[in-house]
Write an enzyme that holds these catalytic residues in place. Structure first.
Site, PDB file in Angstrom:
ATOM      1  N   HIS A 187       0.833  -1.202   0.000  1.00  0.00           N
ATOM      2  CA  HIS A 187       0.000   0.000   0.000  1.00  0.00           C
ATOM      3  C   HIS A 187       0.869   1.254   0.000  1.00  0.00           C
ATOM      4  O   HIS A 187       0.480   2.283  -0.557  1.00  0.00           O
ATOM      5  CB  HIS A 187      -0.936  -0.011   1.201  1.00  0.00           C
ATOM      6  CG  HIS A 187      -2.123  -0.893   1.001  1.00  0.00           C
ATOM      7  ND1 HIS A 187      -2.571  -1.770   1.954  1.00  0.00           N
ATOM      8  CD2 HIS A 187      -2.952  -1.057  -0.057  1.00  0.00           C
ATOM      9  CE1 HIS A 187      -3.631  -2.416   1.494  1.00  0.00           C
ATOM     10  NE2 HIS A 187      -3.871  -2.012   0.280  1.00  0.00           N
ATOM     11  N   GLU A 429      -4.908 -19.771 -20.957  1.00  0.00           N
ATOM     12  CA  GLU A 429      -3.601 -19.703 -20.317  1.00  0.00           C
ATOM     13  C   GLU A 429      -2.869 -21.038 -20.339  1.00  0.00           C
ATOM     14  O   GLU A 429      -1.841 -21.200 -19.687  1.00  0.00           O
ATOM     15  CB  GLU A 429      -3.734 -19.186 -18.881  1.00  0.00           C
ATOM     16  CG  GLU A 429      -4.801 -19.870 -18.068  1.00  0.00           C
ATOM     17  CD  GLU A 429      -5.161 -19.126 -16.786  1.00  0.00           C
ATOM     18  OE1 GLU A 429      -4.288 -18.426 -16.230  1.00  0.00           O
ATOM     19  OE2 GLU A 429      -6.313 -19.251 -16.341  1.00  0.00           O
ATOM     20  N   ASP A 453       0.936 -17.224 -17.690  1.00  0.00           N
ATOM     21  CA  ASP A 453       0.819 -18.677 -17.556  1.00  0.00           C
ATOM     22  C   ASP A 453       0.949 -19.381 -18.896  1.00  0.00           C
ATOM     23  O   ASP A 453       1.498 -20.486 -18.965  1.00  0.00           O
ATOM     24  CB  ASP A 453      -0.516 -19.042 -16.897  1.00  0.00           C
ATOM     25  CG  ASP A 453      -0.418 -19.065 -15.379  1.00  0.00           C
ATOM     26  OD1 ASP A 453       0.698 -19.236 -14.853  1.00  0.00           O
ATOM     27  OD2 ASP A 453      -1.456 -18.899 -14.710  1.00  0.00           O
ATOM     28  N   CYS A 500      -4.561 -10.152 -21.203  1.00  0.00           N
ATOM     29  CA  CYS A 500      -4.500  -9.543 -19.874  1.00  0.00           C
ATOM     30  C   CYS A 500      -3.209  -9.867 -19.145  1.00  0.00           C
ATOM     31  O   CYS A 500      -3.043  -9.491 -17.981  1.00  0.00           O
ATOM     32  CB  CYS A 500      -5.697  -9.962 -19.022  1.00  0.00           C
ATOM     33  SG  CYS A 500      -5.745 -11.724 -18.625  1.00  0.00           S
TER      34      CYS A 500
END
Length: 546
Positions: A187, A429, A453, A500
């Site tokens: 964060h 993938e 992947d 993606c």
């Protein structure tokens, strides 16, 4: 001149004198406790006070960085209330430890668990446990956090920084940040990126007090930190700083523009997100939608199976944050490498080839249906698409779709609204999915190619094995041919196809993907505008005729 190399975290060039960040010291040494019940009360009061401070930080962050980034401090409040964390501290106190030592030991144990996880986002949660615990320890020791407003026009160096420490900084006076440790998915990293401060993490222990005050150049794009640069190097970094600023201004000019080549070929450029706290980056970088929202963080951050209501609330928030834009939510994708203990998965020698993702969902239907119900209920709040990961057969797709239909009909029969149409897609993938993509395309509305992947399985190389990096070639002809085959089969069946995985942001392949006919590229939020600029600079017809 001293050159250090770390992890590039926030792009840009920062040049200025080095200042070491100093925080109030706390003592977590073990000391004898006579009254264990009184020590429990000390801890609980400190925890409550910490929660109040975090609420105040949330309110401040709300004004400074917006609701999505402010949510970091809500997450920290939830960690304070987490049963595993609280019970860990209180058990140690009952065993005779003082509160400070009990908090520190619990923090170290939980941080180690997070750091050992395969998922990068979850590794970043180790820093959150440390941050929350440090705040409690400061209260127990009666010290206040360092007033960081004194730093003026400096490159700030520290071992690590908590998200709340970043919020105390006057960012107009911080030219760059260098951390000895730190996670690029923490964060702290998210806040620093969204505040636009150049940053490099993980440079090691080389920065010491003797270097304080030295002129320092931070290259947040390359991960280089140069201390006491010579005249030529300083001039080079200043020139690079100017080019970066010019490039940022050019990127701002493509904000709000179409992602279309000079000869008119359009592509959607969307963003990947793995947590609610990342949505502000998706919006600020002008993504055209979310091409991959990873739902597994909901499970990995919980110490028990998340309820339908908990999931529904998160999915609803995501969809409402992206009005009129498609949001693709990937169903549960965990396994022995991204592990939640309460799943009680058997240890596996090779988790990449084991019980994971859709295999868990199909063998634990009630678990899967809980997620599907939450998704269906949320579908009325935006433009939802549901994507199934790790598909290798037509039968798997049909079973998953049947469960989605069953859940949808069940909700409608109870009078619970569901969107009229929910687009369904699958991840391509594995080589198996690519090779039968023609048959799979007849079952779904879209494909999304997960190149990370797909490369791993095609080349038979575990992508987590860094000693094999020299052999891991994401540009391998076999990988590119499988992508091309998948795109061709998708289009022949009349469905759209996106990418993606990390290759989507590889600007050296953008023209190749557009020539293949890829319809959507979904990338990290920070890559959206550079990718759009690249697309808008291309003329596919002209380069074809050369």
């Amino acid at each position: 001149m001293l050159v250090l190399t770390g992890k590039p975290v926030s792009d840009g060039i920062g040049i200025g004198p080095l200042a070491l960040f100093r925080r109030a010291e706390v003592s977590t040494e073990v000391r004898p406790v006579e009254d264990r019940e009184a020590e429990l009360v000390r801890f609980r009061e400190a925890r409550d006070e910490a929660a109040g401070q975090l609420q105040a930080l949330y309110d401040r962050a709300l004004e400074t960085v917006g609701e999505e980034d402010a949510a970091i401090f809500e997450i920290h409040q939830m960690m304070l209330e987490d049963d595993e964390y609280t019970e860990g501290v209180e058990t140690r106190i009952r065993d005779g430890l003082n509160a400070e030592a009990a908090v520190e030991q619990t923090a170290q144990e939980l941080s180690a668990i997070f750091r050992d996880m395969d998922d990068e986002y979850m590794r970043g949660r180790a820093a959150d446990v440390t941050d929350v615990s440090r705040r409690v320890e400061q209260i127990l020791c009666g010290v206040s956090p360092m007033d960081a407003s004194a730093y003026d026009k400096v490159v700030l160096a520290a071992d690590d920084l908590a998200a709340e420490e970043v919020m105390h900084l006057d960012t107009k006076k911080i030219l760059g940040v260098v951390l000895s440790a730190g996670s690029a998915s923490s964060h702290t990293a998210i806040l620093i990126r969204n505040l636009g401060i150049p940053a490099v993490f993980g440079v090691g222990e080389s920065i010491t007090g003797r270097l304080e005050g030295q002129m320092t150049a931070v290259d947040g794009g390359s991960g280089e930190v140069i201390l006491n640069p010579d005249t030529a190097t300083l001039a080079e970094m200043q020139e690079k700083q100017g080019r970066f600023q010019q490039g940022r201004e050019e990127l701002d000019r493509v904000r709000g523009q179409e992602s279309v080549t000079l000869d008119g070929q359009k592509v959607r450029i969307c963003a990947n997100a793995g947590h609610l706290s990342l949505l502000s980056g998706v919006l600020s970088n002008d993504a055209e939608g979310i091409g991959l929202f990873r739902s597994e963080f909901i499970y990995l951050e919980s110490d028990d199976y998340p309820t339908e209501e908990e999931q529904f609330s998160i999915y609803k928030n995501v969809l409402e944050a992206m009005p009129d834009k498609r949001v693709i939510i990937r169903t549960l994708d965990i396994g022995a490498d991204k592990k939640a203990d309460y799943f009680e998965l058997e240890p596996e020698e090779n988790p990449a080839l084991g019980m994971r993702a859709i295999r868990i969902c199909l063998t634990r239907p009630e678990l899967f249906k809980t997620q599907l119900r939450a998704l269906c209920r949320a579908s009325v709040y935006g433009k939802l698409s549901v994507m199934f990961p790790m598909i290798i057969s037509v039968e798997e797709v049909r079973k998953a779709k049947a469960m989605l239909r069953e859940v949808r009909e069940e909700l409608l029969s109870k009078g619970i609204p569901v969107a009229d149409a929910i687009e369904t897609g699958i991840m391509i993938e594995t080589p198996a999915a690519a090779l039968i993509s023609g048959e799979l395309a007849r079952e779904v509305d879209f494909f999304s190619i997960g190149t990370n992947d797909l490369t791993q399985y095609t080349l038979a190389i575990d992508r987590r094995q860094t000693n094999l990096d020299a052999f891991f070639d994401a540009h391998h002809p076999a990988v590119l041919r499988l992508i091309e085959m998948t795109v061709r089969n998708a289009h022949e069946a009349g469905i759209w196809v996106g990418i993606c995985g990390e290759l989507g942001a590889d600007l050296s392949l953008t023209e190749t993907f557009l020539r293949m006919g890829v319809d959507e590229l979904s990338v990290a939020a920070a890559s959206v505008l550079p990718l759009r600029a690249k697309v808008r600079s291309l003329d596919l017809r002209a380069s074809e005729n050369r």
